[in-house]
Design an enzyme around this catalytic site. Structure first.
Site, short mmCIF file in Angstrom:
data_model
loop_
_atom_site.label_atom_id
_atom_site.label_comp_id
_atom_site.label_asym_id
_atom_site.label_seq_id
_atom_site.Cartn_x
_atom_site.Cartn_y
_atom_site.Cartn_z
N GLY A 15 -29.48 2.10 75.87
CA GLY A 15 -28.75 0.95 76.20
C GLY A 15 -27.27 1.56 77.13
N ARG A 29 -17.11 14.74 89.48
CA ARG A 29 -16.03 15.46 89.96
C ARG A 29 -15.59 16.65 89.35
NH1 ARG A 29 -12.64 10.79 91.90
NH2 ARG A 29 -13.94 9.97 93.59
N ARG A 76 -35.61 2.87 79.13
CA ARG A 76 -36.08 3.32 77.99
C ARG A 76 -37.68 3.98 78.40
NH1 ARG A 76 -32.95 -0.92 75.18
NH2 ARG A 76 -31.34 0.30 73.97
P1 ADP Z 1 -30.73 5.46 72.65
O1 ADP Z 1 -30.41 6.77 73.51
O2 ADP Z 1 -29.42 4.62 73.12
O3 ADP Z 1 -30.69 5.84 71.41
P2 ADP Z 1 -33.54 4.83 72.70
O4 ADP Z 1 -33.73 5.35 71.23
O5 ADP Z 1 -34.22 3.94 73.34
O6 ADP Z 1 -31.98 4.74 73.14
O7 ADP Z 1 -33.83 6.32 73.57
C1 ADP Z 1 -33.61 6.31 74.96
C2 ADP Z 1 -34.95 7.24 75.66
O8 ADP Z 1 -34.64 8.44 75.17
C3 ADP Z 1 -36.12 6.68 75.11
O9 ADP Z 1 -36.64 5.61 75.99
C4 ADP Z 1 -36.97 8.04 75.55
O10 ADP Z 1 -37.19 7.97 77.01
C5 ADP Z 1 -36.00 9.03 75.06
N1 ADP Z 1 -36.17 9.46 73.76
C6 ADP Z 1 -36.29 8.87 72.60
N2 ADP Z 1 -36.68 9.31 71.49
C7 ADP Z 1 -37.35 10.60 72.08
C8 ADP Z 1 -38.05 11.63 71.65
N3 ADP Z 1 -38.26 11.79 70.10
N4 ADP Z 1 -38.25 12.51 72.31
C9 ADP Z 1 -38.07 12.63 73.84
N5 ADP Z 1 -37.46 11.63 74.19
C10 ADP Z 1 -37.10 10.50 73.49
O1 F6P Z 2 -27.91 0.29 71.40
C1 F6P Z 2 -27.11 -0.90 71.81
C2 F6P Z 2 -27.73 -2.05 71.76
O2 F6P Z 2 -27.02 -3.05 72.53
C3 F6P Z 2 -27.82 -2.48 70.37
O3 F6P Z 2 -26.65 -3.02 69.77
C4 F6P Z 2 -29.09 -3.60 70.37
O4 F6P Z 2 -29.60 -3.65 69.06
C5 F6P Z 2 -29.69 -2.98 71.43
O5 F6P Z 2 -29.14 -2.28 72.36
C6 F6P Z 2 -30.46 -4.17 72.30
O6 F6P Z 2 -31.16 -3.81 73.31
P1 F6P Z 2 -31.95 -4.48 74.57
O7 F6P Z 2 -31.06 -4.14 75.55
O8 F6P Z 2 -33.18 -3.41 74.89
O9 F6P Z 2 -32.09 -5.83 74.04
#
Ligand code: ADP
Ligand code: F6P
Length: 325
Positions: A15, A29, A76
């Site tokens: 996000g 930078r 993601r």
């Molecule tokens: P955040 O970084 O905000 O927690 P997500 O959980 O959606 O958001 O993770 C972002 C991205 O990080 C995922 O879409 C994926 O590409 C990568 N990622 C998440 N979990 C894993 C994992 N276990 N191994 C490798 N990459 C991961």
């Molecule tokens: O992690 C940030 C966040 O805004 C959460 O607060 C919320 O649950 C989620 O991302 C929403 O994700 P998306 O933009 O995929 O709807």
């Protein structure tokens, strides 16, 4: 400067969060200032796999410190979660001469960083999420702005709620964490804050009783802040209206909380974290995450950071109870 790291990449993942641009600017930078080549990787791990990579110069990050969102875009990416995707990501880094990466994102993004590090690409995480749900740090990029945005929105809901003598339930973001809800609960003077960390089957009964007792002492409107991790605000509003006879409305603030110009704190801390991430790469470090604790910027091993757990601030939570009597 270490012989090892000559070219670094920067990406934003998961996000978006206000202040990510300030962090990108700082990475670019600080990297250029230290004699490194810097490459911007678009759309997080998805862009890395697709080799959507651009050279960054000083002017690439001009006029962005004040802007919300991320100029590098974010995504993601499911493929990054597979061993094949991770190997491909490391291969792409080598092909483009990238020997260090700064990953700005949340816990999920750090898991990807951990995998890249294990495959020989020096990787540093910078905590970027409005949710404040990264255990090793007391600060994450975007939380301050998101709280201020939600707080101002709740002030507006309060005006109309007061005019109509209503009860308002306002749902704020945070995924499974209640930090935004807790801070807004206090800053908006709410009568009740619902957070997933203190999920309680008696909460709704308590809210109803509180509304009744507050009406008896002359209160004419009521603000309840509900965390996304609890959810069901509309259903809750119906039940509260039925039980109390007081008109009740639910407002789900949604993605507006992720937008807007970052606050001063988010700009400054994001800048400091971005620059520190570059310094760690220059020192030859890998598999670290930048953190803020006890008034100082520091860093943790990503494995350790990901194994840590976080609660909401107990003192702030108990204070909400005291101040809403
Ligand atoms: P955040 O970084 O905000 O927690 P997500 O959980 O959606 O958001 O993770 C972002 C991205 O990080 C995922 O879409 C994926 O590409 C990568 N990622 C998440 N979990 C894993 C994992 N276990 N191994 C490798 N990459 C991961
Ligand atoms: O992690 C940030 C966040 O805004 C959460 O607060 C919320 O649950 C989620 O991302 C929403 O994700 P998306 O933009 O995929 O709807």
């Amino acid at each position: 400067m270490s012989d090892k790291v000559k070219t670094i990449g920067v990406l934003t993942s998961g996000g978006d969060a206000p202040g990510m641009n300030a962090a990108i600017r700082a990475v670019v930078r600080a990297g250029l200032d230290s004699g490194l080549k810097v490459k911007g990787i678009y759309r997080g791990y998805a862009g890395l796999l697709e080799e959507d990579i651009m050279d960054m110069e000083t002017m690439s990050v001009s006029d962005i410190v004040q802007r919300g969102g991320t100029i590098l875009y974010t995504s993601r990416c499911k493929r990054m979660m597979t061993p094949e995707g991770q190997q491909q990501a490391a291969d792409v880094c080598r092909k483009h001469g990238i020997d260090g990466i700064v990953v700005i994102g949340g816990d999920g993004s750090f898991r990807g960083a951990q995998k890249l590090s294990a495959l020989g690409i020096n990787t540093i995480g910078v905590p970027g999420t409005i949710d404040l749900d990264i255990a090793c740090t007391e600060y994450t990029i975007g939380f301050d702005t998101a709280c201020n945005t939600a707080m101002e929105a709740i002030d507006k809901v309060r005006d109309t709620s007061a005019s109509h003598e209503r009860c308002s339930i306002i749902e704020v973001m945070g995924r499974t964490a209640g930090h935004i809800a807790l801070w807004c609960g206090i800053s908006n003077g709410s009568e009740y804050v619902l957070v997933p960390e203190r999920s309680d089957s008696q909460a709704e009964a308590e809210i109803i009783e509180k509304i009744r007792s507050k009406r008896r002492i002359g209160k004419k409107h009521h603000i309840i802040v509900n965390a996304e991790g609890i959810g069901h605000s509309h259903e809750m509003a119906k039940r509260i209206e039925e039980a109390t006879g007081i008109e009740t409305r639910a407002t789900v603030l949604g993605h507006m909380q992720r937008g807007g110009n970052p606050t001063c704190r988010d700009r400054v801390y994001a800048s400091a974290m971005g620059a520190r991430a570059v310094d760690l790469l220059i020192e030859g470090k890998t598999n670290r995450v930048v953190a803020y604790r006890n008034g100082h910027f520091t860093d943790f091993d990503i494995d350790e950071a990901l194994s840590m757990t976080k609660d909401i601030d107990r003192h702030l939570y108990s204070m909400t109870k005291r101040l809403s009597r």
